[in-house]
Design an enzyme around this catalytic site. Structure first.
Site: not given
Ligand code: MSP
Length: 650
Positions: A17, A20, A125, A128, A142, A145, A294, A297
Site C-alpha cells: 500500500h 510501503h 501482543c 506485535c 496495546c 492494535h 488512518k 482495511k
Molecule cells: N516486517 C516488519 C519489518 C521488519 S524489518 C527488519 C514490518 N513490516 S510491515 O509490513 O508492517 O512494514 C512496516 C513498514 O511499512 C513501516 O515501517 C513503513 O516503512 C511502512 N509503512 C506501513 N504503513 C505505513 C504508513 N501508513 N505510512 C508510512 N509508512 C508505513 O514492520
C-alpha cells in the site's frame, strides 16, 4: 565510497500500500541521488515471511504458509518496478541463505554466552508478536492494535540485550546522525534511560512452527524480529561475502516510526553482540493517513500504489509524496492534494517552463542551443538561484529532507519562469540587432532546464529522461553525469540539437479528478439545489459546482498590447499565463495599449480559440462592466498583489 540503503522487509500478511510505497520510493530516490554523487550504491528491500501472523493469514486462506508467502511476496516484488524502483536485491526471510546466516549468528551469540534459557511471564501482543511492558500499554491495551495482550508464561531463550545498553547509549551520544530526525533519537535515548530487559528470542514449536529452528534447540523457532533484522546482513552475504565487505560500511536503514524500537535498540545491540560494526544511520519517517484518517482495511481507505500510478502517473506520485511529507512527521494523502500539485507544480510551473522554452528555442533558433554572450543582471540572478539551489538541494537530499530539496528546486523553476517574462524573448525576436541577446536568453533557459533534468533525476526518473531527450542530451552525457561534474552552470554544449517532445505533464482535468477511484475524495458542498426563494439558487441560470470547475480561470500578465487595425473596440494582447498566448479583448474604448501593459488580469484560459478580425484569440480577459453617464465602461479584473503568471484562480 559505498552506500547500502535498505527498506524494512514487509510482512506478507498485507498487500503493498501507500505506506510501503513511500518508504521504498524514499530509499530508491536516495539511492539514485547517491549514485549521482558518484557512490556505488546497493538498494535492498524484501519480505518478512515467518511468524504467527503469517501462519494465521495462510490458515485463514486455507493454503500452506509456503504457498501463501510465495504469492504475497511476488506481489511486493512486482510492485516496485511499477514505481520505477530497481532494488539490487530483494530478500526473503525464507531464502535458504538467510536462514543459514540467522542460524550461524544464533549459534555464535549462544556460544559466547549472550543467549540463555529462562522462564518468562509477560504480556504478549499477537499483533506485535512480542511481549509488551506495562509501560507500553495504553489503558491496558496495546497502543498499536487496541487489543488487550495475553498473559503468557513460558520457557524461552533470551538475548542479553541489557549487557549492551550502555555501549549503545554511548554510541548514540557520540553519533548525533545515528538516528534521525532528532525527535526519534530523543525518543530512543529516553527509552534507554530506564534499564533494558533482555529480549526473548524464541518461540516454542508447540505454539509456532513457521519459523527458523534454533540451531541449538530444535524445540524452538526464532522470534520473528531476531530473524527479520538479520536480513540486512544476510542480503550482503555476511560475514565474508565480497558485497558485505564493500557495502556494510555505508549502511543506512529507512523505516517508519512504528518499528523504531526494534531498529534502534534490538538491532544495534544484536550487532554489538556479534562484534559487527553498527549501521551508519537510521532514517525514521512518519505515517501516511488518507484524507486525514488512518489507513485501514476496515475503513476501506487503503491506497494501492498500482492504482495511483494508473490514475496519476508514476512521477506525479513520486513527486507528490516526497514533496508533501516533511520527513519524520505524519502527512495526509488526498486526491485533491495530488491533483493540485500536478496542476500547479508540475504542469504549470515545470511543464510550462519546459514546453515554452523548447517552443521558443524551436521558433527563434531552429532548435539549436545558441551561443551566449555577455551577462546582464537577470542572467546573474538566474545563475545565482541555480547555484544556491544546487547547494541546498544536495544538503537536504543527504539529510533526507526531500520536501526541502524539492522546494529549492522549484525556486529555480520559478526564477526561470520569471526570467522569461522579464526578458521577453518574443520582443527580442522582433529586433534583428537583439539576436545576440536573444541567443543568450535562450541559452540560459536551456541550461536551467539541463540542471533541472539533473537534479530531478532521483525523484522523477522518467520525466528527467524526457527532459534530457528534449534537450537533445543522452542520460549519460557528461553534462548530465554526476552531480559534482555536471552541477556547474554553463555546461550544455552550444550547437546541441533539441528534439520535439510532448508536454511533460498534462493538466489533470476535472473529469479525471472526478473519476479518481484510488482515494475517497473530500466531499465538497455543492451549491444548494434551489428550493429557497430569492437566493441565487432560485434563479434559472444556476450551474453546479462541477460545471463551474470546468472553467479554467488564470492570472495572466499582459506583456504587449496593440490596437487591432480597423477596429475601435479591440486590443490585441500578448499575455503570459504562464505560456505566451494572444487574446483579442474588446476593451479598446476603455483602455489604451500603454495602460494595460504590465497588468495582471484574470482570464478564462480554456475557452475554445476564435478568430476576431483575422487574429486567433486564445482566451478571454475578464472585466467588470459599469454604467457611467449613460455609457458603459469596462474595468479590468486584477489580483490584489503580484502573483506568478498562470496561477489558477478558484
Ligand atoms: N516486517 C516488519 C519489518 C521488519 S524489518 C527488519 C514490518 N513490516 S510491515 O509490513 O508492517 O512494514 C512496516 C513498514 O511499512 C513501516 O515501517 C513503513 O516503512 C511502512 N509503512 C506501513 N504503513 C505505513 C504508513 N501508513 N505510512 C508510512 N509508512 C508505513 O514492520
Amino acid at each position: 565510497m559505498t552506500t547500502y540503503i535498505t527498506t524494512p522487509i514487509y510482512y506478507v500478511n498485507a498487500q503493498p500500500h501507500l505506506g510501503h510505497a513511500y518508504t521504498t520510493i524514499v530509499a530508491d530516490t536516495y539511492s539514485r541521488f547517491m549514485r549521482l554523487c558518484g557512490e556505488r550504491v546497493r538498494l535492498q528491500t524484501g519480505t518478512d515471511e515467518h511468524g504467527d501472523k503469517i501462519a494465521e493469514a495462510a490458515a485463514r486462506e486455507g493454503v500452506s504458509p509456503r504457498e501463501y508467502v510465495d504469492r504475497i511476496s511476488a506481489l511486493f516484488r512486482e510492485t516496485w518496478p511499477q514505481l520505477t524502483i530497481e532494488p539490487e536485491n530483494f530478500i526473503r526471510t525464507t531464502d535458504p541463505g538467510h536462514i543459514r546466516t540467522v542460524q550461524n549468528i544464533l549459534q555464535q551469540v549462544y556460544d559466547q554466552g549472550d543467549i540463555y534459557f529462562g522462564e518468562y511471564t509477560g504480556l504478549y501482543c499477537k499483533g506485535c508478536e512480542r511481549f509488551l511492558t506495562e509501560k507500553e500499554l495504553e489503558k491496558g491495551l496495546c497502543p498499536d492494535h487496541q487489543l488487550p495482550p495475553d498473559e503468557i508464561s513460558e520457557q524461552n531463550y533470551f538475548f542479553r540485550m541489557s549487557r549492551y545498553q550502555q555501549q549503545l547509549i554511548d554510541h548514540i551520544q557520540a553519533h548525533p546522525e545515528f538516528i534521525t530526525p532528532e525527535r526519534y533519537r530523543n525518543e530512543v535515548l529516553s527509552f534507554l534511560s530506564e534499564p533494558l530487559e533482555d529480549l526473548c528470542i524464541s518461540r516454542p514449536t508447540s505454539r509456532l512452527t513457521w519459523g527458523i529452528s534454533l540451531p541449538f534447540d530444535e524445540n524452538f523457532v526464532t522470534y520473528v524480529w531476531f530473524d527479520a533484522l538479520i536480513n540486512y546482513l544476510s542480503g550482503l552475504g555476511y560475514p565474508d561475502g565480497p558485497d558485505f565487505a564493500d557495502f556494510w560500511a555505508g549502511a543506512e536503514h529507512v523505516i517508519a516510526k512504528d518499528i523504531l524500537k526494534p531498529h534502534a535498540i534490538f538491532w544495534p545491540t544484536m550487532l554489538l553482540a556479534m562484534g559487527a560494526p553498527l549501521y551508519q544511520r537510521l532514517h525514521v519517517h512518519g505515517y501516511w493517513n488518507v484524507d486525514e484518517t488512518k489507513m485501514s482495511k476496515s475503513i476501506g481507505n487503503v491506497v494501492r500504489p498500482a492504482e495511483l500510478v494508473e490514475e496519476y502517473g508514476v512521477d506525479t506520485l513520486r513527486y507528490f509524496i516526497l514533496r508533501e511529507m516533511s520527513f519524520g512527521l505524519d502527512a495526509s494523502f488526498s486526491s485533491d492534494g495530488i491533483v493540485a500539485r500536478q496542476n500547479s507544480d508540475l504542469a504549470n510551473d515545470l511543464g510550462n517552463l519546459f514546453s515554452r522554452s523548447l517552443a521558443m528555442l524551436a521558433k527563434y533558433v531552429d532548435s539549436t542551443v545558441p551561443a551566449h554572450s555577455v551577462d546582464d543582471e537577470t542572467d546573474v540572478l538566474l545563475r545565482k538561484t541555480a547555484t544556491s539551489m544546487l547547494a541546498s538541494y544536495r544538503s537536504h537530499m543527504k539529510d533526507f529532507e526531500f520536501h526541502r530539496a524539492l522546494r529549492s528546486v522549484w525556486e529555480l523553476v520559478a526564477q526561470a519562469n520569471k526570467y522569461i517574462v522579464v526578458n521577453e524573448p518574443w520582443t527580442l525576436a522582433q529586433d534583428a540587432s537583439q539576436a545576440g541577446r536573444l541567443g543568450s536568453v535562450l541559452y540560459n533557459l536551456a541550461e536551467a532546464l539541463r540542471l533541472l533534468a539533473l537534479v530531478l533525476r532521483p525523484v522523477m526518473p522518467t520525466t528527467s529522461a524526457k527532459m534530457a531527450a528534449g534537450l537533445g542530451l543522452a542520460e549519460d552525457d557528461a553534462c548530465l553525469k554526476g552531480l559534482d561534474t555536471a552541477g556547474v552552470w554553463g555546461l550544455i554544449p552550444v550547437g546541441t540539437r533539441l528534439q520535439a517532445t510532448p508536454s511533460l505533464f498534462p493538466r489533470m482535468d476535472q473529469k479525471k479528478k472526478q473519476s479518481a477511484p484510488a482515494v475517497a475524495r473530500k466531499s465538497k458542498t455543492p451549491p444548494a439545489q434551489g428550493k429557497e426563494k430569492g437566493g441565487a439558487a432560485a434563479t434559472e441560470n444556476v450551474i453546479t459546482f462541477d460545471q463551474f470547475q470546468q472553467v479554467e480561470l488564470r492570472v495572466a500578465e499582459i506583456v504587449a498590447a496593440e490596437r487591432v487595425k480597423k477596429s475601435d473596440r479591440l486590443l490585441k494582447l500578448t499575455v503570459m499565463a504562464p505560456e505566451q498566448r494572444t487574446i483579442v479583448a474588446g476593451i479598446a474604448q476603455s483602455y489604451s495599449p500603454d495602460e494595460v501593459i504590465g497588468r495582471q488580469v484574470i482570464i478564462v484560459a480554456n475557452l475554445k480559440p476564435v478568430r476576431l478580425m483575422g487574429i486567433e484569440s486564445q482566451g478571454m480577459v475578464l472585466a467588470a462592466k459599469i454604467e457611467e453617464n449613460g455609457a458603459s465602461r469596462l474595468v479590468l479584473t486584477a489580483v490584489s498583489g503580484p502573483v506568478a503568471p498562470g496561477s489558477t484562480v478558484a
